[in-house]
Design a protein around this motif. Structure first.
Motif, mmCIF file in Angstrom:
data_model
loop_
_atom_site.group_PDB
_atom_site.id
_atom_site.type_symbol
_atom_site.label_atom_id
_atom_site.label_comp_id
_atom_site.label_asym_id
_atom_site.label_seq_id
_atom_site.Cartn_x
_atom_site.Cartn_y
_atom_site.Cartn_z
ATOM 1 N N GLY A 68 -4.324 -10.798 -7.602
ATOM 2 C CA GLY A 68 -3.959 -9.475 -8.091
ATOM 3 C C GLY A 68 -4.370 -9.308 -9.546
ATOM 4 O O GLY A 68 -4.297 -10.253 -10.334
ATOM 5 N N GLU A 79 -5.483 4.398 -9.673
ATOM 6 C CA GLU A 79 -5.495 3.242 -8.765
ATOM 7 C C GLU A 79 -6.244 2.049 -9.347
ATOM 8 O O GLU A 79 -6.019 0.905 -8.926
ATOM 9 C CB GLU A 79 -6.119 3.631 -7.420
ATOM 10 C CG GLU A 79 -5.273 4.574 -6.585
ATOM 11 C CD GLU A 79 -5.543 6.040 -6.880
ATOM 12 O OE1 GLU A 79 -5.075 6.889 -6.116
ATOM 13 O OE2 GLU A 79 -6.244 6.340 -7.891
ATOM 14 N N ARG A 83 -5.711 -3.929 -8.646
ATOM 15 C CA ARG A 83 -6.773 -4.446 -7.783
ATOM 16 C C ARG A 83 -6.275 -5.693 -7.071
ATOM 17 O O ARG A 83 -5.571 -6.519 -7.663
ATOM 18 C CB ARG A 83 -8.025 -4.793 -8.591
ATOM 19 C CG ARG A 83 -8.739 -3.614 -9.229
ATOM 20 C CD ARG A 83 -9.945 -4.103 -10.014
ATOM 21 N NE ARG A 83 -10.708 -3.026 -10.625
ATOM 22 C CZ ARG A 83 -10.489 -2.541 -11.836
ATOM 23 N NH1 ARG A 83 -9.503 -3.033 -12.569
ATOM 24 N NH2 ARG A 83 -11.237 -1.581 -12.326
ATOM 25 N N ILE A 89 -6.774 -0.572 -5.271
ATOM 26 C CA ILE A 89 -5.778 -0.245 -4.256
ATOM 27 C C ILE A 89 -6.080 1.140 -3.657
ATOM 28 O O ILE A 89 -6.507 2.053 -4.356
ATOM 29 C CB ILE A 89 -4.361 -0.289 -4.867
ATOM 30 C CG1 ILE A 89 -3.290 -0.199 -3.785
ATOM 31 C CG2 ILE A 89 -4.183 0.785 -5.919
ATOM 32 C CD1 ILE A 89 -1.878 -0.381 -4.324
ATOM 33 N N LYS A 90 -5.868 1.291 -2.378
ATOM 34 C CA LYS A 90 -6.152 2.568 -1.709
ATOM 35 C C LYS A 90 -5.091 3.617 -2.073
ATOM 36 O O LYS A 90 -3.906 3.288 -2.168
ATOM 37 C CB LYS A 90 -6.200 2.374 -0.194
ATOM 38 C CG LYS A 90 -7.363 1.505 0.270
ATOM 39 C CD LYS A 90 -7.444 1.442 1.771
ATOM 40 C CE LYS A 90 -8.591 0.543 2.219
ATOM 41 N NZ LYS A 90 -9.902 0.976 1.708
ATOM 42 N N TYR A 93 -1.929 3.790 0.161
ATOM 43 C CA TYR A 93 -1.005 2.670 -0.049
ATOM 44 C C TYR A 93 -0.271 2.833 -1.378
ATOM 45 O O TYR A 93 0.938 2.577 -1.474
ATOM 46 C CB TYR A 93 -1.773 1.353 -0.002
ATOM 47 C CG TYR A 93 -0.916 0.109 -0.138
ATOM 48 C CD1 TYR A 93 0.344 0.027 0.467
ATOM 49 C CD2 TYR A 93 -1.359 -0.979 -0.864
ATOM 50 C CE1 TYR A 93 1.128 -1.115 0.336
ATOM 51 C CE2 TYR A 93 -0.592 -2.123 -0.993
ATOM 52 C CZ TYR A 93 0.655 -2.184 -0.397
ATOM 53 O OH TYR A 93 1.429 -3.309 -0.524
ATOM 54 N N PHE A 94 -0.988 3.269 -2.409
ATOM 55 C CA PHE A 94 -0.370 3.508 -3.707
ATOM 56 C C PHE A 94 0.737 4.553 -3.589
ATOM 57 O O PHE A 94 1.837 4.384 -4.132
ATOM 58 C CB PHE A 94 -1.439 3.960 -4.702
ATOM 59 C CG PHE A 94 -0.948 4.139 -6.109
ATOM 60 C CD1 PHE A 94 -0.321 3.106 -6.790
ATOM 61 C CD2 PHE A 94 -1.135 5.346 -6.770
ATOM 62 C CE1 PHE A 94 0.125 3.263 -8.096
ATOM 63 C CE2 PHE A 94 -0.696 5.522 -8.074
ATOM 64 C CZ PHE A 94 -0.064 4.480 -8.733
ATOM 65 N N ALA A 126 2.917 -4.173 -4.828
ATOM 66 C CA ALA A 126 1.686 -4.389 -4.068
ATOM 67 C C ALA A 126 1.328 -5.868 -4.011
ATOM 68 O O ALA A 126 0.980 -6.398 -2.944
ATOM 69 C CB ALA A 126 0.542 -3.589 -4.687
ATOM 70 N N GLN A 130 1.368 -8.094 -0.537
ATOM 71 C CA GLN A 130 0.084 -8.639 -0.064
ATOM 72 C C GLN A 130 0.001 -10.156 -0.226
ATOM 73 O O GLN A 130 -1.053 -10.751 0.029
ATOM 74 C CB GLN A 130 -1.071 -7.973 -0.816
ATOM 75 C CG GLN A 130 -1.142 -6.462 -0.614
ATOM 76 C CD GLN A 130 -1.220 -6.066 0.846
ATOM 77 O OE1 GLN A 130 -2.019 -6.622 1.612
ATOM 78 N NE2 GLN A 130 -0.383 -5.118 1.257
#
Length: 468
Positions: A68, A79, A83, A89-90, A93-94, A126, A130
């Protein structure tokens, strides 16, 4: 209110130094920031470069698939601050993460988190969701009272420190050094860029539990030294003579030649050496040979807004634009030294300049004035960055200050970065060439926000452009 509108509405709270709101919010969300180890980076210049290069090394030289990266501010898209494995990040999702945060914030009315704090908390969620292996975290402002201080640091990095944000961080270099060095937890190793101020060095050295945990990096020699040792006076304590040590590692082999990190004094080269020292020497990470990808040294040093080369093909010869986000006097000085050394045979015909407020505007402008004095017929295209945290310096005021120092300066004022870029391209289109194949050379500098504005105008602002 839609979730992005809610986030934007938090900007009116401005900046908030202190950890309490973020701490309460993270606790209510299950302390995601404690679920992975972090490398925490603070400093005045070069900290973003350090973070970015470390993330690239993790991916391409160590085969880490889940790293990350949190940086701020962003160039074009919010965004970009988050990363994972090099990918931005999409947005969907954000937004989902923002929804979770907003729900908790509304349940705890006594806290009033800022825009920046929410983006930091979003990154922590995030990364935890992940299951990242490592997080690389860039401090926002200072360190002691910055939200990022709450991460679980395994190593800290202090890049070059200079007088900045004196209204918040202190009026002396040692006060600012103390604010930034406060990110270092007990019993945690740190590598710090050598500071010419003895008082600042003492402050930084006193921030570690033991001098054995601290290491200086000297940009002049590219050597590393233990805390408590003056590298300018004695050689005792040298950790890594680069040319000898680096020859042992294939990372630095380019064909049959070895990359010499001392060939150019730049933030990016310094960031590369410090990043390698952190990963190889301090963390003792082991590369995963099954997942390594070949990347040249040059590619590791490439990313948007930092000495970024952009070729613009117009109706005649191409124009090479150097885009950099130097934003304070020390950064500006270093950037122009690097440009003049790296592009020795080229003279910028144009400099596109815009800046956020400066503690000392004259000091900030000095490298540009000097460049114009040493190189005739440089045209300065002055503008105002858009989207920044602070109101930018008015372009007319910028012009007035430049003309005070250099009455013969050739200046043009344009109100927006987009119109300033159009002016630059029109100027180049109409420039009388002696040779039709001649390449134009221009510099855009002064603010990260300005760099983002120009990238958007050039349509080099896709999520792919900001991923690696």
């Amino acid at each position: 209110m839609k979730i992005r509108g809610w986030l934007e509405s938090l900007k009116k709270r401005g900046m908030q130094l202190g950890l309490e709101s973020t701490k309460v919010l993270l606790t209510a969300l299950g302390n995601p920031e404690q679920k992975f180890p972090s490398i925490h980076v603070a400093g005045s210049n070069g900290k973003g470069s350090c973070c970015y290069i470390m993330a690239k090394l993790m991916k391409y030289k160590f085969g880490k698939e889940n790293v990350g990266l949190f940086t701020s501010p962003h160039l074009c898209h919010i965004e970009e601050r988050i990363r994972i494995n090099g990918k931005v990040i999409k947005p969907k999702y954000f937004d989902e993460i923002l929804g979770k945060i907003r729900k908790v914030v509304e349940q705890i009315p006594e806290i009033e988190p800022t825009f920046y704090e929410i983006t930091f908390v979003a990154a922590m969620i995030a990364f935890a969701e992940q299951n990242i292996e490592w997080a690389i975290i860039e401090t926002g402002l200072g360190g002691r009272l910055d939200a990022t201080k709450l991460v679980k640091s395994k190593v800290c990095v202090l890049t070059s420190i200079s007088l900045e944000h004196t209204d918040v961080l202190g009026n002396s270099i040692e006060e600012i050094a103390a604010e930034k060095a406060a990110i270092i937890p007990k019993n945690t190793p740190v590598v710090a860029f050598w500071n010419e101020s003895e008082k600042a060095r003492k402050v930084i050295e006193s921030s570690v539990s033991s001098l054995t945990l601290g290491f200086w990096y000297d940009p002049v020699t590219s050597f590393f030294f233990n805390f408590g040792v003056d590298p300018r006076e004695q050689e005792i304590g040298t950790i890594m003579p680069p040319k000898d040590k680096l020859r042992l590692n294939s990372d630095y082999k380019q064909g049959e030649q070895y990359y010499d990190p001392t060939f150019l004094r730049s933030f990016l080269n310094d960031a590369l050496l410090v990043s390698r020292f952190v990963l190889y020497e301090l963390l003792r990470l082991k590369p995963n040979s099954d997942k390594l990808e070949h990347k040249s040294i040059e590619s590791l040093l490439e990313f948007p807004g930092r000495m970024q080369e952009i070729q613009i093909n117009k109706s005649k010869s191409p124009l090479r634009l150097i885009l950099d986000s130097a934003h304070n006097p020390s950064g500006m000085k270093r950037a122009f030294l690097e440009i003049q050394e790296k592009y020795r045979n080229k003279i910028a015909r144009y400099i596109l300049l815009g800046t956020s407020p400066q503690n000392d505007l004259n000091d900030f402008l000095d490298p540009i004035i000097e460049y114009c004095i040493n190189n005739e017929n440089v045209k300065l295209i002055l503008t105002q960055p858009e989207g920044g945290r602070y109101k930018p310096v008015n372009a007319k005021l910028l012009e007035e200050e430049i003309i005070k120092q250099l009455p013969q300066a050739n200046t043009i004022v344009r109100n927006s970065p987009h119109s300033a870029l159009e002016e630059l391209l029109n100027e180049w289109d109409n420039y009388p060439l002696e040779n039709e194949s001649e390449e134009g050379f221009a510099i855009c500098i002064g603010s990260l926000y300005l760099a983002g504005n120009i990238l958007s105008s050039l349509r080099k602002d896709s999520f792919d452009d900001f991923s690696f």
